[in-house]
Scaffold this motif. Structure first.
Motif, PDB file in Angstrom:
ATOM      1  N   ARG A  60       0.825  -1.101  -0.023  1.00 55.34           N
ATOM      2  CA  ARG A  60       0.054   0.186   0.159  1.00 55.34           C
ATOM      3  C   ARG A  60       0.899   1.211   0.043  1.00 55.34           C
ATOM      4  NH1 ARG A  60      -2.181  -1.023   4.530  1.00 55.34           N
ATOM      5  NH2 ARG A  60      -1.496   0.618   5.735  1.00 55.34           N
ATOM      6  N   HIS A  61       1.799   1.335   0.945  1.00 53.57           N
ATOM      7  CA  HIS A  61       2.994   2.597   1.039  1.00 53.57           C
ATOM      8  C   HIS A  61       3.569   2.680  -0.310  1.00 53.57           C
ATOM      9  CE1 HIS A  61       1.664   3.444   4.968  1.00 53.57           C
ATOM     10  NE2 HIS A  61       2.109   2.397   5.463  1.00 53.57           N
ATOM     11  N   LEU A  62       3.973   1.429  -0.859  1.00 49.54           N
ATOM     12  CA  LEU A  62       4.870   1.575  -2.156  1.00 49.54           C
ATOM     13  C   LEU A  62       3.866   2.085  -3.442  1.00 49.54           C
ATOM     14  CD1 LEU A  62       6.836  -1.682  -1.690  1.00 49.54           C
ATOM     15  CD2 LEU A  62       7.719   0.484  -1.504  1.00 49.54           C
ATOM     16  N   ASP A  63       2.697   1.564  -3.211  1.00 49.48           N
ATOM     17  CA  ASP A  63       2.084   1.831  -4.547  1.00 49.48           C
ATOM     18  C   ASP A  63       1.531   3.589  -4.427  1.00 49.48           C
ATOM     19  OD1 ASP A  63       1.722  -0.486  -5.554  1.00 49.48           O
ATOM     20  OD2 ASP A  63       0.049  -1.014  -4.542  1.00 49.48           O
ATOM     21  N   ALA A  64       1.426   3.980  -3.507  1.00 50.62           N
ATOM     22  CA  ALA A  64       1.263   5.509  -2.888  1.00 50.62           C
ATOM     23  C   ALA A  64       2.642   6.139  -3.421  1.00 50.62           C
ATOM     24  CB  ALA A  64       0.797   5.858  -1.670  1.00 50.62           C
ATOM     25  N   LEU A  65       3.603   5.813  -3.185  1.00 54.26           N
ATOM     26  CA  LEU A  65       4.978   6.334  -3.372  1.00 54.26           C
ATOM     27  C   LEU A  65       5.312   6.311  -4.874  1.00 54.26           C
ATOM     28  CD1 LEU A  65       7.174   5.132  -0.266  1.00 54.26           C
ATOM     29  CD2 LEU A  65       6.218   7.545  -0.688  1.00 54.26           C
ATOM     30  N   LEU A  66       4.933   5.255  -5.371  1.00 55.36           N
ATOM     31  CA  LEU A  66       5.055   5.209  -7.007  1.00 55.36           C
ATOM     32  C   LEU A  66       4.162   6.035  -7.502  1.00 55.36           C
ATOM     33  CD1 LEU A  66       5.322   1.381  -7.251  1.00 55.36           C
ATOM     34  CD2 LEU A  66       7.045   3.082  -7.826  1.00 55.36           C
ATOM     35  N   ALA A  67       2.870   6.303  -7.321  1.00 57.00           N
ATOM     36  CA  ALA A  67       1.893   6.948  -7.735  1.00 57.00           C
ATOM     37  C   ALA A  67       2.264   8.428  -7.807  1.00 57.00           C
ATOM     38  CB  ALA A  67       0.604   6.970  -7.094  1.00 57.00           C
ATOM     39  N   ASP A  68       3.153   8.849  -6.427  1.00 55.66           N
ATOM     40  CA  ASP A  68       3.408  10.276  -6.286  1.00 55.66           C
ATOM     41  C   ASP A  68       4.714  10.524  -6.993  1.00 55.66           C
ATOM     42  OD1 ASP A  68       1.187  10.898  -5.043  1.00 55.66           O
ATOM     43  OD2 ASP A  68       1.968  10.734  -3.061  1.00 55.66           O
ATOM     44  N   GLY A  69       5.535   9.515  -7.700  1.00 53.96           N
ATOM     45  CA  GLY A  69       6.660   9.839  -8.317  1.00 53.96           C
ATOM     46  C   GLY A  69       7.885   9.859  -7.038  1.00 53.96           C
ATOM     47  N   MET A  70       7.773   9.554  -5.903  1.00 53.32           N
ATOM     48  CA  MET A  70       8.799   9.488  -5.063  1.00 53.32           C
ATOM     49  C   MET A  70       9.661   8.300  -5.259  1.00 53.32           C
ATOM     50  SD  MET A  70       8.249  12.088  -3.286  1.00 53.32           S
ATOM     51  CE  MET A  70       7.050  12.929  -2.983  1.00 53.32           C
ATOM     52  N   ILE A  71       9.337   7.286  -5.767  1.00 54.48           N
ATOM     53  CA  ILE A  71       9.974   5.995  -5.994  1.00 54.48           C
ATOM     54  C   ILE A  71      10.005   5.397  -7.326  1.00 54.48           C
ATOM     55  CG2 ILE A  71      10.260   5.221  -3.373  1.00 54.48           C
ATOM     56  CD1 ILE A  71       8.272   3.200  -3.889  1.00 54.48           C
ATOM     57  N   GLU A  72      10.877   4.589  -7.705  1.00 57.43           N
ATOM     58  CA  GLU A  72      10.531   3.841  -9.015  1.00 57.43           C
ATOM     59  C   GLU A  72      10.946   2.460  -9.025  1.00 57.43           C
ATOM     60  OE1 GLU A  72      13.240   5.904 -11.800  1.00 57.43           O
ATOM     61  OE2 GLU A  72      15.075   5.309 -10.599  1.00 57.43           O
ATOM     62  N   ILE A  73      10.481   1.706 -10.053  1.00 58.45           N
ATOM     63  CA  ILE A  73      10.853   0.251  -9.805  1.00 58.45           C
ATOM     64  C   ILE A  73      12.151   0.155 -10.903  1.00 58.45           C
ATOM     65  CG2 ILE A  73      10.022  -2.018 -10.569  1.00 58.45           C
ATOM     66  CD1 ILE A  73       7.341  -1.068 -10.022  1.00 58.45           C
ATOM     67  N   ARG A  74      12.840  -1.022 -10.279  1.00 57.05           N
ATOM     68  CA  ARG A  74      13.865  -1.440 -11.086  1.00 57.05           C
ATOM     69  C   ARG A  74      14.143  -2.971 -11.193  1.00 57.05           C
ATOM     70  NH1 ARG A  74      18.829   2.787  -9.265  1.00 57.05           N
ATOM     71  NH2 ARG A  74      17.823   4.542  -9.866  1.00 57.05           N
ATOM     72  N   ARG A  75      14.607  -3.398 -12.024  1.00 55.89           N
ATOM     73  CA  ARG A  75      14.699  -4.947 -12.011  1.00 55.89           C
ATOM     74  C   ARG A  75      16.071  -5.405 -11.514  1.00 55.89           C
ATOM     75  NH1 ARG A  75       9.699  -7.486 -11.910  1.00 55.89           N
ATOM     76  NH2 ARG A  75       8.283  -6.285 -13.068  1.00 55.89           N
ATOM     77  N   ALA A  76      16.456  -6.178 -10.680  1.00 50.00           N
ATOM     78  CA  ALA A  76      17.721  -6.603 -10.385  1.00 50.00           C
ATOM     79  C   ALA A  76      18.471  -7.644 -11.378  1.00 50.00           C
ATOM     80  CB  ALA A  76      17.589  -7.416  -9.057  1.00 50.00           C
ATOM     81  N   ARG A  77      19.594  -7.565 -11.678  1.00 46.89           N
ATOM     82  CA  ARG A  77      20.101  -8.307 -12.933  1.00 46.89           C
ATOM     83  C   ARG A  77      20.103  -9.764 -12.399  1.00 46.89           C
ATOM     84  NH1 ARG A  77      25.782  -4.966 -13.842  1.00 46.89           N
ATOM     85  NH2 ARG A  77      24.977  -2.917 -14.612  1.00 46.89           N
ATOM     86  N   PRO A  78      19.877 -10.626 -13.349  1.00 45.83           N
ATOM     87  CA  PRO A  78      19.772 -12.174 -13.010  1.00 45.83           C
ATOM     88  C   PRO A  78      21.366 -12.791 -12.338  1.00 45.83           C
ATOM     89  CG  PRO A  78      19.635 -11.835 -15.410  1.00 45.83           C
ATOM     90  CD  PRO A  78      19.670 -10.234 -14.645  1.00 45.83           C
ATOM     91  N   SER A  79      21.132 -13.378 -11.478  1.00 45.20           N
ATOM     92  CA  SER A  79      22.377 -14.102 -11.151  1.00 45.20           C
ATOM     93  C   SER A  79      22.381 -15.846 -11.202  1.00 45.20           C
ATOM     94  CB  SER A  79      22.569 -13.672  -9.687  1.00 45.20           C
ATOM     95  OG  SER A  79      21.750 -14.209  -9.087  1.00 45.20           O
ATOM     96  N   ALA A  80      23.381 -16.191 -11.206  1.00 44.53           N
ATOM     97  CA  ALA A  80      23.533 -17.785 -11.419  1.00 44.53           C
ATOM     98  C   ALA A  80      22.454 -18.532 -10.052  1.00 44.53           C
ATOM     99  CB  ALA A  80      25.012 -18.293 -11.154  1.00 44.53           C
TER     100      ALA A  80
END
Length: 246
Positions: A60-80
Motif C-alpha cells: 500500500r505504501h509503495l503503491d502510493a509512493l510510486l503514484a506520487d513519483g517518489m520511488i521507481e521500480i528497477r529490475r535486479a540483474r539475474p544471477s546464477a
C-alpha cells in the motif's frame, strides 16, 4: 555543511507523504521512503522485515509512493543463484523523492554562493566550502584519531549517518582494494551541482580525517544515485609515500 535537522525531517515527512494522509500513515510512508533512500534499490520483502509491516501494508505504501513519483521500480540483474526466474523487483528513490529530503534552504544557499562567486571569484567559494567542512572535521576528528586505521572509515560512516547523510562503509571491490564510503543522502546536492567546490572540500576533509588518499568515484550532485568515495588502504598509501602520512 547543513545537517539533517529535526525541522527538516518533519518537512520531509510532509513532502513525501502529503498533508492529506493521516499522521500515522504519513509517518510510516515516510519511513518506507527513508529506508529506500538509505539502502538503495531494495525489495518489498526487505522493507517489510525492517519495518515489521505485512506484505499488504508495504504494498500500500509503495503503491502510493510510486503514484506520487517518489520511488521507481528497477529490475535486479539475474544471477546464477537465482536461475532463469523473473528478475527481482527493486524499489529505488527518484530525484523527486530525494528532493523531499533536501535541506529547505537550498535556494538561499545557492543564491548566496552565486553572489560570492560573482563578487569575489570562484576561489572564494572554495575557501567558504573548506571553512564549512572545518566545523565538521573538528567534530569528527577526535572520534577517529585514536582508532586503528582500518576502523576509521566505518566510524566516519557512523558519524555522517548521525548527521543525516545516510552513510555506510564496506570493503571495496577486490580490484581496487581498500574500503568504500557511500553517502545515500546529500543535504546540499542541488547546490553542489552548481558549485562542485563543496564536494571537493568534503573529499579533502575525508582524506585528512582518514589519514590516507581518497578518491570520489560518484556523486549525487552529478546525477549518480549515491556519493561513493574510494578509501585507499592505509598501509599501501604509506608505502607509496615513503612511510609519511598525508
Amino acid at each position: 555543511m547543513p545537517e539533517f535537522t529535526p525541522h527538516v525531517r518533519s518537512a520531509a515527512v510532509d513532502a513525501v507523504a502529503g498533508s492529506g494522509v493521516p499522521r500515522a500513515e504519513r509517518d510510516t510512508r515516510a519511513r518506507v521512503a527513508r529506508l529506500i533512500l538509505e539502502n538503495g534499490p531494495v525489495t518489498a520483502s526487505a522493507l517489510g522485515e525492517r519495518l515489521g509491516l505485512t506484505p499488504a501494508a508495504v504494498r500500500r505504501h509503495l503503491d502510493a509512493l510510486l503514484a506520487d513519483g517518489m520511488i521507481e521500480i528497477r529490475r535486479a540483474r539475474p544471477s546464477a543463484s537465482r536461475g532463469r526466474g523473473r528478475p527481482a523487483k527493486l524499489f529505488a528513490i527518484t530525484d523527486k523523492g530525494r528532493n523531499a529530503f533536501v535541506h529547505a534552504y537550498d535556494d538561499l544557499a545557492a543564491s548566496a554562493l552565486r553572489f560570492l562567486a560573482e563578487t569575489a571569484g570562484e576561489h572564494a567559494v572554495s575557501e567558504f566550502a573548506r571553512r564549512q567542512l572545518a566545523d565538521l572535521e573538528e567534530r569528527y576528528a577526535p572520534r577517529l584519531r585514536d582508532l586503528p586505521p582500518q576502523e576509521r572509515v566505518y566510524a566516519l560512516a557512523e558519524a555522517l549517518s548521525a548527521d543525516g547523510y545516510a552513510a555506510s562503509a564496506s570493503k571495496a571491490p577486490h580490484v581496487l582494494g581498500g574500503t568504500q564510503l557511500c553517502q545515500h543522502h546529500c543535504p546540499v546536492a542541488h547546490v553542489a551541482e552548481r558549485f562542485p567546490q563543496l564536494c571537493e572540500a568534503e573529499t579533502e576533509a575525508f582524506a585528512r580525517m582518514l589519514d590516507t588518499p581518497v578518491q570520489r568515484l560518484a556523486t549525487i550532485a552529478h546525477g549518480d544515485g549515491v556519493c561513493t568515495t574510494h578509501v585507499s588502504p592505509v598501509k599501501a598509501a604509506n608505502e607509496e609515500s615513503g612511510g609519511i602520512s598525508l
